[in-house]
Design a protein around this motif. Structure first.
Motif, short mmCIF file in Angstrom:
data_model
loop_
_atom_site.label_atom_id
_atom_site.label_comp_id
_atom_site.label_asym_id
_atom_site.label_seq_id
_atom_site.Cartn_x
_atom_site.Cartn_y
_atom_site.Cartn_z
N PRO A 51 -77.13 61.24 67.26
CA PRO A 51 -77.04 62.48 66.48
C PRO A 51 -77.69 62.28 65.11
CG PRO A 51 -74.94 61.37 66.46
CD PRO A 51 -75.85 60.55 67.34
N VAL A 52 -78.48 63.26 64.71
CA VAL A 52 -79.15 63.20 63.40
C VAL A 52 -78.82 64.51 62.68
CG1 VAL A 52 -81.36 63.06 62.20
CG2 VAL A 52 -80.98 61.74 64.31
N ILE A 53 -78.30 64.39 61.49
CA ILE A 53 -77.90 65.57 60.71
C ILE A 53 -79.07 66.06 59.87
CG2 ILE A 53 -76.35 66.46 58.94
CD1 ILE A 53 -74.33 64.29 59.80
N ASP A 54 -79.37 67.34 59.99
CA ASP A 54 -80.36 67.98 59.13
C ASP A 54 -79.60 68.54 57.92
OD1 ASP A 54 -82.13 69.63 57.82
OD2 ASP A 54 -82.95 70.54 59.64
N TYR A 55 -79.68 67.83 56.81
CA TYR A 55 -78.91 68.22 55.63
C TYR A 55 -79.41 69.51 54.99
CZ TYR A 55 -76.38 63.86 56.07
OH TYR A 55 -75.60 62.84 56.56
N GLN A 56 -80.59 69.98 55.37
CA GLN A 56 -81.07 71.28 54.89
C GLN A 56 -80.27 72.41 55.54
OE1 GLN A 56 -83.43 71.67 52.47
NE2 GLN A 56 -83.43 69.44 52.30
N LYS A 57 -79.84 72.18 56.80
CA LYS A 57 -79.06 73.19 57.52
C LYS A 57 -77.56 73.01 57.34
CE LYS A 57 -82.19 73.81 61.46
NZ LYS A 57 -82.27 73.64 62.94
N CYS A 58 -77.10 71.80 57.11
CA CYS A 58 -75.67 71.48 57.05
C CYS A 58 -74.98 72.29 55.94
CB CYS A 58 -75.49 69.98 56.80
SG CYS A 58 -73.75 69.49 56.67
N VAL A 99 -73.85 75.72 62.70
CA VAL A 99 -75.22 76.09 62.28
C VAL A 99 -76.28 75.23 62.98
CG1 VAL A 99 -74.50 77.05 60.07
CG2 VAL A 99 -75.06 74.61 60.26
N LYS A 100 -75.83 74.47 63.96
CA LYS A 100 -76.73 73.61 64.75
C LYS A 100 -77.56 72.69 63.85
CE LYS A 100 -75.07 75.36 68.42
NZ LYS A 100 -73.89 74.67 68.91
N ALA A 101 -76.87 72.04 62.92
CA ALA A 101 -77.53 71.13 61.99
C ALA A 101 -77.62 69.71 62.53
CB ALA A 101 -76.79 71.12 60.66
#
Length: 109
Positions: A51-58, A99-101
């Motif tokens: 799993p990789v978190i997209d902090y722009q979407k989080c 938000v599917k981040a």
């Protein structure tokens, strides 16, 4: 005066439980068992997806942290951070993220 019907005596299920106790660790059977929680056993090598978190979407809702069955998500500076040494890649965090981040990437070995 009405008479009560005799009730059937129920067995106590606790009486049916058999416990196995060990005095020493060396008494344990030679089988694959865990002697500690996932906080001590690094299980990240089992993972086939990461799993990789997209902090722009989080949005820092911490739902991923709440649902992680291995407590592999920590909160650092009010953001979730995945401890990959303990993440098995179950993908529950990605599924629950509103938000599917969290993107799942194939693990490179």
């Amino acid at each position: 005066m009405p008479q009560k019907k005799p009730t059937k005596k129920l067995r106590n299920k606790k009486d049916d439980v058999k416990y196995i106790t060990f005095q020493r660790e060396s008494d344990l059977p030679p089988a694959a068992i865990s002697l500690a929680s996932t906080m001590y056993n690094k299980t990240g090598k089992w993972r086939s997806i990461r799993p990789v978190i997209d902090y722009q979407k989080c949005i820092s809702c911490m739902i991923c942290w709440k649902f992680c069955p291995d407590a592999a998500i920590r909160i650092v500076s009010e953001k979730p951070q995945i401890a990959l040494d303990y993440c098995k890649g179950c993908a529950i965090c990605a599924e629950e993220c509103p938000v599917k981040a969290i993107e799942l990437q194939e693990e490179k070995k």
